[in-house]
Design an enzyme around this catalytic site. Sequence first.
Site, PDB file in Angstrom:
ATOM      1  N   GLY A  33       4.882   2.649   4.361  1.00  0.00           N
ATOM      2  CA  GLY A  33       3.595   3.183   4.403  1.00  0.00           C
ATOM      3  C   GLY A  33       3.365   4.460   5.481  1.00  0.00           C
ATOM      4  CG  LEU A  96       2.104  -1.445  10.905  1.00  0.00           C
ATOM      5  CD1 LEU A  96       2.563  -0.050  11.098  1.00  0.00           C
ATOM      6  CD2 LEU A  96       0.847  -1.573  12.009  1.00  0.00           C
ATOM      7  CG  ASN A 122       3.419 -16.171   5.502  1.00  0.00           C
ATOM      8  OD1 ASN A 122       3.339 -17.344   5.732  1.00  0.00           O
ATOM      9  ND2 ASN A 122       3.225 -15.612   4.388  1.00  0.00           N
ATOM     10  CB  ALA A 137      -2.567  -2.803  11.906  1.00  0.00           C
ATOM     11  CE1 TYR A 168      -7.461  -2.684   5.047  1.00  0.00           C
ATOM     12  CE2 TYR A 168      -9.733  -2.044   6.105  1.00  0.00           C
ATOM     13  CZ  TYR A 168      -8.151  -1.788   6.042  1.00  0.00           C
ATOM     14  OH  TYR A 168      -7.428  -0.895   7.095  1.00  0.00           O
TER      15      TYR A 168
HETATM   16  P1  NAD Z   1      -0.451   2.377   3.749  1.00  0.00           P
HETATM   17  O1  NAD Z   1      -1.023   2.137   2.534  1.00  0.00           O
HETATM   18  O2  NAD Z   1       0.137   3.778   3.873  1.00  0.00           O
HETATM   19  O3  NAD Z   1       0.672   1.384   4.307  1.00  0.00           O
HETATM   20  C1  NAD Z   1       0.681   0.016   4.151  1.00  0.00           C
HETATM   21  C2  NAD Z   1       2.072  -0.205   3.638  1.00  0.00           C
HETATM   22  O4  NAD Z   1       1.905  -1.819   3.497  1.00  0.00           O
HETATM   23  C3  NAD Z   1       2.546  -0.002   2.651  1.00  0.00           C
HETATM   24  O5  NAD Z   1       3.891   0.521   2.453  1.00  0.00           O
HETATM   25  C4  NAD Z   1       2.401  -1.092   1.421  1.00  0.00           C
HETATM   26  O6  NAD Z   1       3.469  -0.831   0.381  1.00  0.00           O
HETATM   27  C5  NAD Z   1       2.473  -2.254   2.500  1.00  0.00           C
HETATM   28  N1  NAD Z   1       2.030  -3.268   2.037  1.00  0.00           N
HETATM   29  C6  NAD Z   1       0.768  -3.577   1.358  1.00  0.00           C
HETATM   30  N2  NAD Z   1       0.568  -4.718   0.946  1.00  0.00           N
HETATM   31  C7  NAD Z   1       1.530  -5.607   1.586  1.00  0.00           C
HETATM   32  C8  NAD Z   1       2.304  -6.767   1.295  1.00  0.00           C
HETATM   33  N3  NAD Z   1       1.312  -7.708   0.668  1.00  0.00           N
HETATM   34  N4  NAD Z   1       3.340  -7.077   1.715  1.00  0.00           N
HETATM   35  C9  NAD Z   1       4.150  -6.176   2.161  1.00  0.00           C
HETATM   36  N5  NAD Z   1       3.817  -4.982   2.288  1.00  0.00           N
HETATM   37  C10 NAD Z   1       2.718  -4.625   1.962  1.00  0.00           C
HETATM   38  O7  NAD Z   1      -1.525   2.276   5.147  1.00  0.00           O
HETATM   39  P2  NAD Z   1      -1.549   2.767   6.521  1.00  0.00           P
HETATM   40  O8  NAD Z   1      -2.563   3.904   6.853  1.00  0.00           O
HETATM   41  O9  NAD Z   1      -0.188   3.059   6.775  1.00  0.00           O
HETATM   42  O10 NAD Z   1      -2.236   1.653   7.392  1.00  0.00           O
HETATM   43  C11 NAD Z   1      -1.162   0.723   7.767  1.00  0.00           C
HETATM   44  C12 NAD Z   1      -1.749  -0.589   8.655  1.00  0.00           C
HETATM   45  O11 NAD Z   1      -2.897   0.361   9.713  1.00  0.00           O
HETATM   46  C13 NAD Z   1      -2.583  -1.233   7.703  1.00  0.00           C
HETATM   47  O12 NAD Z   1      -2.774  -2.524   7.935  1.00  0.00           O
HETATM   48  C14 NAD Z   1      -4.156  -0.922   7.741  1.00  0.00           C
HETATM   49  O13 NAD Z   1      -5.046  -1.679   7.568  1.00  0.00           O
HETATM   50  C15 NAD Z   1      -4.281  -0.392   9.266  1.00  0.00           C
HETATM   51  N6  NAD Z   1      -5.227   0.716   9.405  1.00  0.00           N
HETATM   52  C16 NAD Z   1      -4.792   2.112   9.261  1.00  0.00           C
HETATM   53  C17 NAD Z   1      -5.808   3.133   9.188  1.00  0.00           C
HETATM   54  C18 NAD Z   1      -5.598   4.491   8.760  1.00  0.00           C
HETATM   55  O14 NAD Z   1      -6.569   5.284   9.105  1.00  0.00           O
HETATM   56  N7  NAD Z   1      -4.537   4.728   8.589  1.00  0.00           N
HETATM   57  C19 NAD Z   1      -6.946   2.779   9.659  1.00  0.00           C
HETATM   58  C20 NAD Z   1      -7.318   1.417  10.223  1.00  0.00           C
HETATM   59  C21 NAD Z   1      -6.567   0.265   9.835  1.00  0.00           C
END
Ligand code: NAD
Length: 349
Positions: A33, A96, A122, A137, A168
Amino acid sequence: MNVTAHVNQARSENEASSGQTGALRVLVTGGAGFVGSHLCRRLLAEGHVVLCLDNLLSGQMSNIHDLAAHDRFSFSRHDVIDPISVEGPLDRIYNLACPASPPIYQRDPIHTFQTCITGATNVLTLARQKGARVLQASTSEVYGDPMISPQSETYWGNVNTFGPRACYDEGKRGAETLCHDFHAQHGVDVRIPRIFNTYGPNMSPEDGRVISNFVVQALNDLDVTVMGDGTQTRSFCYIDDLVDGLLHFMEHPRPHPTPVNFGRPEEYTVLEIAQKVLELTRSKSKIRFIDLPVDDPRQRKPDISVAQSLLGWVPHTSLEHGLNRTVRYFQATNDRSDARLETTQARML
Ligand code: NAD
Ligand code: UDP
């Protein structure tokens, strides 16, 4: 998909180089991601062995394509709601895995909730088995539609358990609770960053979050879709600053099992962001006001004094600089996404 096979391969590579460095074996869930791909790259640059696990729900293989040839990197396609098995030692887990974009996480809310709750269970179970440290995260969404500003870690939030964002928001709150309980009951070393809106290269053009949407729309002279009247606020942190913060937090020598905010406290209205993007891209796009999504928070502004005093962490990248780099990234990928864009825009309007 056989996770174990991939992981074994990375283990033997690590063992071959062990003894000469402080290399750690690090599992990054959601590593394909936006945030995860930057983190994998940084961990590799620091000499660690990186096991990247992702179900590719919202991630892109193109984000980690260049890492595939690296002998300390391995990728497994796996969903965190299924038990995760890793053979051999494991030092760190960055959990993440979870879509962060509202339109994506709302597509299959039950799966999103399971990703947060079963996925964290898990990960924490694996960490307990391995004696690994976990960074879970979390998000500013745990504050919901906040009644105070700025939001500090002591604020308990204002979240609707029944709304479209609940899968979420409540999922992430539950994951924090699981971290607390695995720490209290089993002594698992947990780090819980509450991440505020972060942006930068490697966001998918179809992600649906505000900065990627505005930049991609502006670069294609499509209407820039401001939701509501655009007076709601967010505070945006550039990805490199966030990754620095996550790495520092994970490697902080003393346990810190309570959540810590990570974000850039400068607050902007969504309309200001639209205008900045239009200026930077010199776009012919017009602003188009569309419906405000249900339960869209009115404001977001992190109080980062805990991160500052605990880790000496402050974000350094200005919004202008970060936006410029983001625009350059999307310019480079724009041609490839042209066809898909029309579909996304049609879906939104
Ligand atoms: P993103 O959607 O780009 O990345 C998330 C990744 O997790 C993706 O590659 C997706 O394919 C993978 N994924 C989703 N569900 C899954 C599952 N059940 N099993 C395995 N892989 C799975 O989002 P991001 O912006 O990179 O966010 C990463 C983390 O940071 C997340 O947990 C998100 O909640 C947290 N977060 C991000 C932000 C932000 O602004 N970017 C803000 C708050 C929290
Ligand atoms: N937003 C917008 N246009 C878009 C996408 C989002 O005006 O095309 C608004 C959205 O309503 C919210 C803010 O931008 O008020 C941030 O949205 P995002 O989905 O990026 O993050 P979150 O709401 O989870 O903070």
